[in-house]
Design an enzyme around this catalytic site. Sequence first.
Site, PDB file in Angstrom:
ATOM      1  N   ARG A 211       0.858  -1.129  -0.095  1.00 42.44           N
ATOM      2  CA  ARG A 211      -0.060   0.088   0.025  1.00 42.44           C
ATOM      3  C   ARG A 211       0.823   1.230   0.127  1.00 42.44           C
ATOM      4  O   ARG A 211       0.588   2.274  -0.636  1.00 42.44           O
ATOM      5  CB  ARG A 211      -0.924  -0.049   1.054  1.00 42.44           C
ATOM      6  N   PHE A 227     -12.057  -4.641  -4.916  1.00 41.54           N
ATOM      7  CA  PHE A 227     -11.971  -5.605  -3.547  1.00 41.54           C
ATOM      8  C   PHE A 227     -11.273  -4.709  -2.508  1.00 41.54           C
ATOM      9  O   PHE A 227     -10.423  -4.983  -1.740  1.00 41.54           O
ATOM     10  CB  PHE A 227     -11.217  -6.721  -3.582  1.00 41.54           C
ATOM     11  N   ASP A 249     -16.576  -2.948  -3.305  1.00 41.57           N
ATOM     12  CA  ASP A 249     -16.437  -4.135  -2.695  1.00 41.57           C
ATOM     13  C   ASP A 249     -17.754  -4.569  -2.778  1.00 41.57           C
ATOM     14  O   ASP A 249     -18.939  -3.962  -2.329  1.00 41.57           O
ATOM     15  CB  ASP A 249     -15.870  -3.948  -1.489  1.00 41.57           C
ATOM     16  N   SER A 250     -18.034  -6.047  -2.603  1.00 43.46           N
ATOM     17  CA  SER A 250     -19.370  -6.586  -2.476  1.00 43.46           C
ATOM     18  C   SER A 250     -20.108  -6.589  -1.076  1.00 43.46           C
ATOM     19  O   SER A 250     -21.168  -6.851  -0.977  1.00 43.46           O
ATOM     20  CB  SER A 250     -19.442  -8.029  -3.159  1.00 43.46           C
ATOM     21  N   ASP A 299      -7.241  -6.598  -5.778  1.00 42.41           N
ATOM     22  CA  ASP A 299      -6.817  -7.437  -4.899  1.00 42.41           C
ATOM     23  C   ASP A 299      -7.760  -8.175  -4.423  1.00 42.41           C
ATOM     24  O   ASP A 299      -8.466  -8.246  -3.556  1.00 42.41           O
ATOM     25  CB  ASP A 299      -6.367  -6.545  -3.719  1.00 42.41           C
ATOM     26  N   CYS A 339      -3.390 -13.809  -3.924  1.00 36.73           N
ATOM     27  CA  CYS A 339      -3.000 -14.526  -2.582  1.00 36.73           C
ATOM     28  C   CYS A 339      -3.156 -15.997  -2.361  1.00 36.73           C
ATOM     29  O   CYS A 339      -3.326 -16.380  -1.341  1.00 36.73           O
ATOM     30  CB  CYS A 339      -4.054 -13.850  -1.469  1.00 36.73           C
TER      31      CYS A 339
END
Length: 395
Positions: A211, A227, A249-250, A299, A339
């Site tokens: 970040r 995300f 984002d959901s 991400d 990830c």
Amino acid sequence: MVEIILNKGKDKAAWQLHPWVFSGAIGRIEGKPQNGEMVKVFNDRKEFIAYGYYNGESRVAIRLLEWDPANQVDEGWWRRRIQKAIELRNNIFENGQTTTARLIFSEADFLPGLIVDRFGDFISVQILTTGIENIKPIIVDELNKLLKPKGIYQRQDASARAHEGLAVSAGVLLGEHPPAFVEVLENGVHYHVNIAEGQKSGFYCDQRENRLYLTKYVRGKRVLDCFCYSGGFSLNALMKGAAHVESVDSSALAIETLKSNIVLNQLAETSYTAVQSDVNKQLKKYWEDGRKFDIVVLDPPKYAPSRSSLDKAARAYKELNRLGLSLLESGGLLASFSCSGAMDIATFKQVLAWAALDAGKEIQFIYQFNQPDDHPIRASFPEGEYLKGLLCRVV
């Protein structure tokens, strides 16, 4: 102590200090160990290899801990390992700009099945194996002695615990229950962290350095953070002068937390837009609407939980990155992450190359992101390397 003898030719990884022994490697068991019980492990010639703890319900039947026969794994051993892991992270907190980090990272710290994160005055613990469950009182006591937190809270990880035959477990282990939002600092940015209900341990501290690095490019730029969760990349971009940030984002909780963090950092609410939506659908909408951004951050959650799912995951990563690249023009930047431990960096580069081809873009790889020093990769356990990312420039 129960003795376990490995099949001939199945001891190579154990001699090389790899901490996992799979059930198929076991030749015979001399005794009847309970799940989580300490055992001695030998090769087929009855030569001592290591101490470890056993679980007959897990595919990883033994987690090896100590290869020196003189160092028995007793209460003192566990306490020393906890102390060492935390001591190695002290540098992260020295400048006062960061109050959250991973303190214990499972196999990487010779404590397989134990994840410990610090969030300001609170400690979050994940216990994923029976051997660690059996010593939980020692863990709690040592963390309390070393850190003097307001509270220690156990997060549940139902899927990992199920593989070990463990029931779901969550709640306060010591001290106070964490409030709905615990305030922490990361590189001078303030965050509200929901320890009890947030994703994973409550906050993705593994992106701390990434970040910060990306802020080199954000001044005056239009940034799309997909995300976004609680807004790690979004907040850093706004703090370093991004012209506007759009965060997608959901999760309703993620968007709620992001908005709380915007207020917490006293950032102008006109400088960002928060969108609760499925990311792929939203990216398609941006493309249909002719929207363009200077920087796109992708991400996503783990698409490949195992090697068997890698082909399907590669297709999902390719489509996601194709959509992200379609919103960038020449000079635009894509920061894309995975990830998934099963996805190595070479494969990830190939996936991004395919995505660029499908998007009709030519890209350059200009930086490679990794997991930070509080998520170390033990040389004898390469499986601990999971987070990877690429900064790509459209040319």
